[in-house]
Motif scaffolding. Structure first.
Motif, short mmCIF file in Angstrom:
data_model
loop_
_atom_site.label_atom_id
_atom_site.label_comp_id
_atom_site.label_asym_id
_atom_site.label_seq_id
_atom_site.Cartn_x
_atom_site.Cartn_y
_atom_site.Cartn_z
N ASN A 162 27.83 38.59 42.95
CA ASN A 162 27.73 39.20 41.62
C ASN A 162 28.71 40.37 41.49
O ASN A 162 29.35 40.54 40.45
CB ASN A 162 26.31 39.65 41.32
CG ASN A 162 25.34 38.50 41.17
OD1 ASN A 162 25.74 37.34 41.00
ND2 ASN A 162 24.06 38.80 41.27
N GLU A 165 32.28 39.11 41.16
CA GLU A 165 32.52 38.58 39.82
C GLU A 165 32.84 39.68 38.80
O GLU A 165 33.52 39.42 37.81
CB GLU A 165 31.31 37.78 39.33
CG GLU A 165 31.19 36.42 39.96
CD GLU A 165 29.97 35.66 39.49
OE1 GLU A 165 29.44 35.97 38.39
OE2 GLU A 165 29.54 34.75 40.22
N GLN A 173 39.69 40.26 43.32
CA GLN A 173 38.56 39.35 43.37
C GLN A 173 38.74 38.35 44.53
O GLN A 173 37.82 38.11 45.30
CB GLN A 173 38.42 38.62 42.04
CG GLN A 173 37.07 37.98 41.84
CD GLN A 173 36.92 37.37 40.47
OE1 GLN A 173 37.72 36.52 40.09
NE2 GLN A 173 35.92 37.82 39.74
#
Length: 181
Positions: A162, A165, A173
């Motif tokens: 999470n 993201e 990322q």
């Protein structure tokens, strides 16, 4: 505490840097397992968290993080705010070494694990305006991976995913995700 371990703590203050490094490395190795002498050094290490010497602050944070598994009185729950402060130390290298070790507090039990995860998630979410925030975030993701690797709690992995993201830059990322490959 046995004489050998006592000598490691004494050698942290040696003038010979190699002797200091050897002592530091040996203390980290010894404290990776539960020890029965944690409270013999606990208060001194707690004082070191605010020492003017950044090496002492860093060592104290790392040693206390390791010693959390040897803390049946759960002192770490009360002392955690002082330990957590070091991960925001003015010396980035001190902060970073402390952050890279703090996940080990989560091995001490469910309360400690929850506390560490909550703080790591909050730090990830609030550090984006700081210098070196991508390194901080990387270390947090690595901390969560390390903790997950030891306790196999799927909630930890999900929290990490999470967080990853939420990273807007695809380059970072991917870098954070590489920790979980």
């Amino acid at each position: 505490m046995d004489n050998k371990t006592q000598s490691y703590f004494e050698n942290l203050e040696a003038t010979d840097k190699n002797l200091q490094l050897e002592a530091y490395t040996n203390i980290l190795a010894v404290t990776n397992e539960e020890v029965d002498w944690a409270y013999e050094v606990w208060d001194e290490l707690k004082e070191w968290l605010t020492d003017p010497n950044n090496h002492r602050r860093s060592r104290a944070a790392q040693f206390l993080s390791n010693l959390a598994i040897s803390d049946p009185e759960k002192r770490i729950l009360k002392d955690f705010p002082a330990l957590w402060k070091v991960i925001k130390d003015q010396k980035f290298v001190t902060a970073r070494h402390s952050l890279q070790a703090i996940w080990k507090v989560g091995l001490a039990g469910p309360e400690q694990k929850k506390m560490v995860i909550t703080h790591l998630v909050d730090r990830f979410n609030t550090c984006h305006n700081e210098k070196n925030y991508t390194l901080i975030r990387f270390d947090i993701i690595q901390d969560l991976k390390n903790l997950y690797g030891e306790v196999k709690d799927e909630e930890i992995k999900q929290k990490a995913m999470n967080l990853i993201e939420t990273e807007k830059d695809s380059k970072y990322q991917k870098k954070y995700m590489s920790v979980w490959k």
